[in-house]
Each structure stands twice: as structure tokens, then as C-alpha cells.
Design an enzyme around this catalytic site. Structure first.
Site, PDB file in Angstrom:
ATOM      1  N   THR A  49      39.315  10.010  46.873  1.00  0.00           N
ATOM      2  CA  THR A  49      37.950   9.568  46.616  1.00  0.00           C
ATOM      3  C   THR A  49      37.897   8.050  46.674  1.00  0.00           C
ATOM      4  O   THR A  49      38.872   7.392  47.038  1.00  0.00           O
ATOM      5  CB  THR A  49      37.461  10.052  45.240  1.00  0.00           C
ATOM      6  OG1 THR A  49      38.131   9.303  44.215  1.00  0.00           O
ATOM      7  CG2 THR A  49      37.748  11.531  45.044  1.00  0.00           C
ATOM      8  N   CYS A  50      36.756   7.509  46.255  1.00  0.00           N
ATOM      9  CA  CYS A  50      36.583   6.061  46.319  1.00  0.00           C
ATOM     10  C   CYS A  50      37.473   5.320  45.339  1.00  0.00           C
ATOM     11  O   CYS A  50      37.676   4.118  45.479  1.00  0.00           O
ATOM     12  CB  CYS A  50      35.124   5.686  46.081  1.00  0.00           C
ATOM     13  SG  CYS A  50      34.543   6.068  44.412  1.00  0.00           S
ATOM     14  N   GLU A 114      30.234  10.471  36.988  1.00  0.00           N
ATOM     15  CA  GLU A 114      29.704  10.757  38.320  1.00  0.00           C
ATOM     16  C   GLU A 114      30.071  12.186  38.725  1.00  0.00           C
ATOM     17  O   GLU A 114      31.139  12.691  38.401  1.00  0.00           O
ATOM     18  CB  GLU A 114      30.223   9.732  39.335  1.00  0.00           C
ATOM     19  CG  GLU A 114      31.741   9.654  39.452  1.00  0.00           C
ATOM     20  CD  GLU A 114      32.286  10.528  40.557  1.00  0.00           C
ATOM     21  OE1 GLU A 114      31.479  11.108  41.298  1.00  0.00           O
ATOM     22  OE2 GLU A 114      33.515  10.630  40.667  1.00  0.00           O
ATOM     23  N   GLN A 120      34.129  16.822  46.244  1.00  0.00           N
ATOM     24  CA  GLN A 120      35.488  16.644  46.753  1.00  0.00           C
ATOM     25  C   GLN A 120      36.375  17.823  46.356  1.00  0.00           C
ATOM     26  O   GLN A 120      37.222  18.272  47.136  1.00  0.00           O
ATOM     27  CB  GLN A 120      36.078  15.340  46.207  1.00  0.00           C
ATOM     28  CG  GLN A 120      35.338  14.081  46.620  1.00  0.00           C
ATOM     29  CD  GLN A 120      35.445  13.819  48.111  1.00  0.00           C
ATOM     30  OE1 GLN A 120      36.411  14.204  48.749  1.00  0.00           O
ATOM     31  NE2 GLN A 120      34.437  13.161  48.665  1.00  0.00           N
ATOM     32  N   GLY A 191      24.577   7.904  51.027  1.00  0.00           N
ATOM     33  CA  GLY A 191      25.198   9.042  50.359  1.00  0.00           C
ATOM     34  C   GLY A 191      24.626   9.280  48.980  1.00  0.00           C
ATOM     35  O   GLY A 191      23.578   8.731  48.611  1.00  0.00           O
ATOM     36  N   SER A 194      24.407   6.133  46.845  1.00  0.00           N
ATOM     37  CA  SER A 194      23.340   5.281  47.378  1.00  0.00           C
ATOM     38  C   SER A 194      21.973   5.814  46.975  1.00  0.00           C
ATOM     39  O   SER A 194      21.051   5.044  46.671  1.00  0.00           O
ATOM     40  CB  SER A 194      23.437   5.204  48.905  1.00  0.00           C
ATOM     41  OG  SER A 194      24.655   4.613  49.304  1.00  0.00           O
TER      42      SER A 194
END
Length: 442
Positions: A49-50, A114, A120, A191, A194
Site C-alpha cells: 500500500t501507500c 482509512e 487491498q 482515487g 482524493s
């Protein structure tokens, strides 16, 4: 076999290392092939992930698993274990399960609470099914993790914590550009994160412009928030016109480099520009922070603000859910572990009955009716004798340390049972760094 998690995240590794470790779907397949080709890994899935890269594996040996998984991840990053050992963490068995459940709930995310991580996890589950691993150990674990994550979001105010990252960024922005209503905000990306950013900014009275590589996605998001859409070709002009820029794309390279921002600042020498980089790998080159008039904040800075806020108090309920679910999962595993022992005990009892009934038939001349009655009576006696101990051993096995009851039963009745688990030595730590684990080996 036992669960082992080896990975790195924003909590343990530098952004530079995380950027090198991040990979796409093709990279994930390469890593999975390397993992399952190693001698100590039976099944595996990847979570990238990020803000984290983690390898979840069902391993046959602790030390061998650490070595195999650590080697695959280090080769992916292009660094040696001597360099990365302190940044890589390892969790296994119950500690690994607890870590996954926390990740599923968003407790371990930079953006606390989140829910994108659930997407994911669904991708990881789909990957297991595509590789023919449905019904396996990791498949069941992932399905449980998804349920825990959904439960956390439905039973608590966890979603508010996710939005708080954006609120924190807006508070920072107001300190730079002044009151936000009426200001222009440029959101780079279209996304889920965003969308949260754009919606929050629009509700706060800002003029929102959405820039994305795919025009259709930018248009849909812009329409939803009453804003305007643009492509990335006009990025320099849009940055020059904006008061604040929030970027959160999935791009591998920098979306906003120093030259682009520097050029945009030339058109607005008297106006400060606030930039929030919510992406990992970074969307905004870190050297942008050195430009006069530019004020850049990234995930690390926002995460520090968030950790000290009152939001942390709202997460206690989620942590309680995680603790409850970890205990339930561990109990179910222990109960499943004792099942072969119970089956073996009953099989042994049936065998003894059959042997003794044959022996009786060879010594005593019984008619069919009498033999049938004797057979049923003996079976009833055996069933009644076994009922209480087998029920109790299942109940006791669910408690912490309950696996010892199954071992005692096997020893008392000399039962032959295929070994369950046993991948990890009793003196191995539940969690720690890979460097510690390697030191433990030596």
C-alpha cells in the site's frame, strides 16, 4: 505450519526505503513466485500500500522462514539484510494475526482509520483464489481480517479518524494561506483518498479543481463536488492558480517536481503556496520544500499531528474489537488443532471394540441377536466413557495454553497423530525486527 509476517512500514522505514520497496501487480507476482519457491514457505500473499509492504506467509520453520522471506524482500529493495534488518519487522502466530487485524481496521495506517486497505485485502484474497488456494490457511485468515475490518467501521466512529488526516492538512493550510473559504484547491488524483479530500474541501467552501491522468475519472470526481476537471498536462498552470495543492495519486515517480513548482511560483511571487503530499511513493519532490513561497507537508508530518489529537481516544473501541477477534481466532485454531487427537482417540476406541468383539465371537457361541445386543452395549459404554473427556478437551483447548491438554491426551492413550503446527520454537519471540530474529538464530 504457522503464520509469519515480514515487512516494513512508515513506522519502521524511511520514505526512501518504502519507495524502493513499493511494487505493482506484476512485481507482486514476481515476489510471490520467489516466496513459494523457497523451502520454508507453503502459501503467501503480498500487501503493498501507500505506507507499507508486507509479506504474509504460512511457514514450516521459524528461522528458515525469516531467512527466506527477508531475503526475497531485501532483493526486491536492492539492499542487504545488514542494512535493512532494523527496518524490517517480523510477527508470527497470534502476533501476526493481531497485526493483520490492526492493518485491516486502519489502526496501523498513516491515515488512521482509512478503509482503502480493505480493498487491498480483497485483491490479496482474489489472488489466493486465482492461485488455487481457496480454503487454505491464509484464505481463511484473510476472510476473517476483512470481517474484522468491516466490523470496526460499522460498530465504531472509525471513519471519522480517516477524515481527520484531511482536517489536519486543512488546519495546516489555513495557517499558511489564511481563511480557506473562497480559496482555490487543486486535488491531484481521483482515487478514494482524493475523493475524500475533494469532498472535504468543497464542503469547506473552497473552489476545487481535480487533475488526473485519466480525464474521465477527473470529470466524475469534479462533477460530484461541484468542481472543475483537468488533465496533468495543465499542471503547471493549475499549481500557479491554486492556493493549496493536495496530491494523492498512485504514481511511481514524482507528479510535481521542483522545476514545475518553481515555475508556477514565478507567476505568484507574493502569494504563499501550501502543498500536502498524501501519497507514497511521494507525489511531490521533497526539495519543493526549499522553494521560497512553498510550504510542503507530507504524511510523516501530518501523522505526527494526528497522533497527538483527540482522535486517538476514539480508537479504543476498535482496539477492543481487534483484541476480541484475535482471541477468538486463536481459540478456533487451538480447537482445530485438538480435533485430530479426538478423532484418533475415538478411532482407537473403535479398534479396541472391534478386536474384543472378534475375540468374544471366537470364544463364545452367541446367536446373532445376542451378538448384536452385546456389540451395541459395548459401543454405548465406550461412547459414554469418551463423551465427557472429548468434550472437555475441546473446551479446554480453546483457552490459552490449552494445546497442552491435547498433548496430555495423546501421551496418556499413546495416540499417533500427525503433527499440527510446530513450525516455531518455543523460545522464539512473538514480534520483533528481522535483525533481532537473525541474531536469535545465531
Amino acid at each position: 505450519m504457522a503464520l509469519m509476517v515480514v515487512g516494513l512500514s512508515h513506522r519502521t522505514a524511511s520514505l526512501e526505503v518504502l519507495e524502493r520497496a513499493a511494487f505493482d501487480a506484476r512485481g507482486a507476482e514476481e515476489v510471490l513466485r520467489a516466496l513459494t519457491a523457497s523451502p520454508h514457505v507453503e502459501e503467501a500473499f503480498v500487501l503493498s500500500t501507500c505506507n507499507r509492504v508486507e509479506l504474509y506467509c504460512d511457514v514450516s520453520r521459524f528461522h528458515g522462514g525469516v531467512a527466506d522471506i527477508g531475503d526475497v524482500l531485501c532483493r526486491r529493495i536492492g539492499r542487504g539484510l545488514d542494512e535493512l534488518g532494523d527496518q524490517l519487522y517480523v510477527h508470527y502466530e497470534d502476533a501476526g494475526v493481531e497485526h493483520l487485524f490492526k492493518v485491516a481496521c486502519g489502526l496501523d495506517s498513516m491515515a488512521v482509520g482509512e478503509s482503502q486497505i480493505l480493498g487491498q485485502l480483497r485483491l490479496a484474497l482474489r489472488g489466493l483464489h486465482e492461485r488455487g488456494l481457496a480454503g487454505g490457511t491464509l484464505d481463511r485468515l484473510l476472510q476473517t481480517a476483512l470481517r474484522v475490518g468491516k466490523r470496526a467501521h460499522s460498530e465504531t466512529r472509525l471513519d471519522a479518524a480517516g477524515a481527520s488526516l484531511v482536517d489536519t492538512a486543512m488546519t495546516r493550510a489555513a495557517g499558511v494561506v489564511g481563511e480557506l473559504p473562497g480559496r482555490r484547491a487543486l486535488v491531484v488524483g481521483a482515487g478514494a483518498m482524493s475523493a475524500l479530500v475533494a469532498t472535504t474541501l468543497a464542503r469547506a467552501g473552497l473552489d476545487v479543481v481535480v487533475a488526473n491522468r485519466t480525464p474521465d475519472r477527473a470529470q466524475r470526481l469534479a462533477a460530484a463536488v461541484g468542481g472543475r476537471a483537468t488533465g496533468l498536462d495543465d499542471l503547471r498552470a493549475e499549481v500557479a492558480a491554486a492556493d493549496l495543492v493536495v496530491s494523492c495519486t498512485g504514481a511511481v515517480g514524482h507528479v510535481l517536481d521542483v522545476a514545475t513548482v518553481a515555475s508556477a511560483l514565478l507567476d505568484r511571487p507574493e502569494r504563499p503556496l501550501f502543498l500536502a503530499d498524501l501519497a507514497l511513493p511521494r507525489d511531490v519532490h521533497p526539495d519543493v520544500a526549499t522553494l521560497r513561497g512553498a510550504h510542503l507537508v507530507d504524511l510523516e508530518g501530518l501523522g505526527a499531528d494526528l497522533a497527538s489529537s483527540a482522535v486517538a481516544q476514539d480508537l479504543r473501541a476498535v482496539r477492543a474489537i481487534v483484541a476480541e477477534e484475535v482471541a477468538a481466532h486463536a481459540a478456533s485454531l487451538r480447537a482445530a488443532d485438538v480435533a485430530p487427537t479426538v478423532v484418533a482417540l475415538r478411532a482407537q476406541a473403535r479398534h479396541v471394540v472391534e478386536v474384543e468383539m472378534r475375540r468374544l465371537a471366537s470364544r463364545v457361541d452367541l446367536d446373532d441377536t445376542t451378538r448384536s445386543e452385546v456389540d451395541r452395549a459395548v459401543h454405548r459404554i465406550v461412547e459414554k466413557l469418551l463423551h465427557t473427556p472429548t468434550v472437555r478437551v475441546k473446551e479446554l483447548a480453546e483457552a490459552p495454553g490449552g494445546v497442552g491438554y491435547a498433548a496430555a491426551l495423546r501421551a496418556l492413550f499413546d495416540l499417533e497423530v500427525t503433527a499440527q503446527g510446530g513450525a516455531l520454537p518455543g523460545d522464539a519471540p512473538l514480534s520483533g525486527t528481522v535483525a533481532d530474529a537473525v541474531g536469535h538464530v545465531s
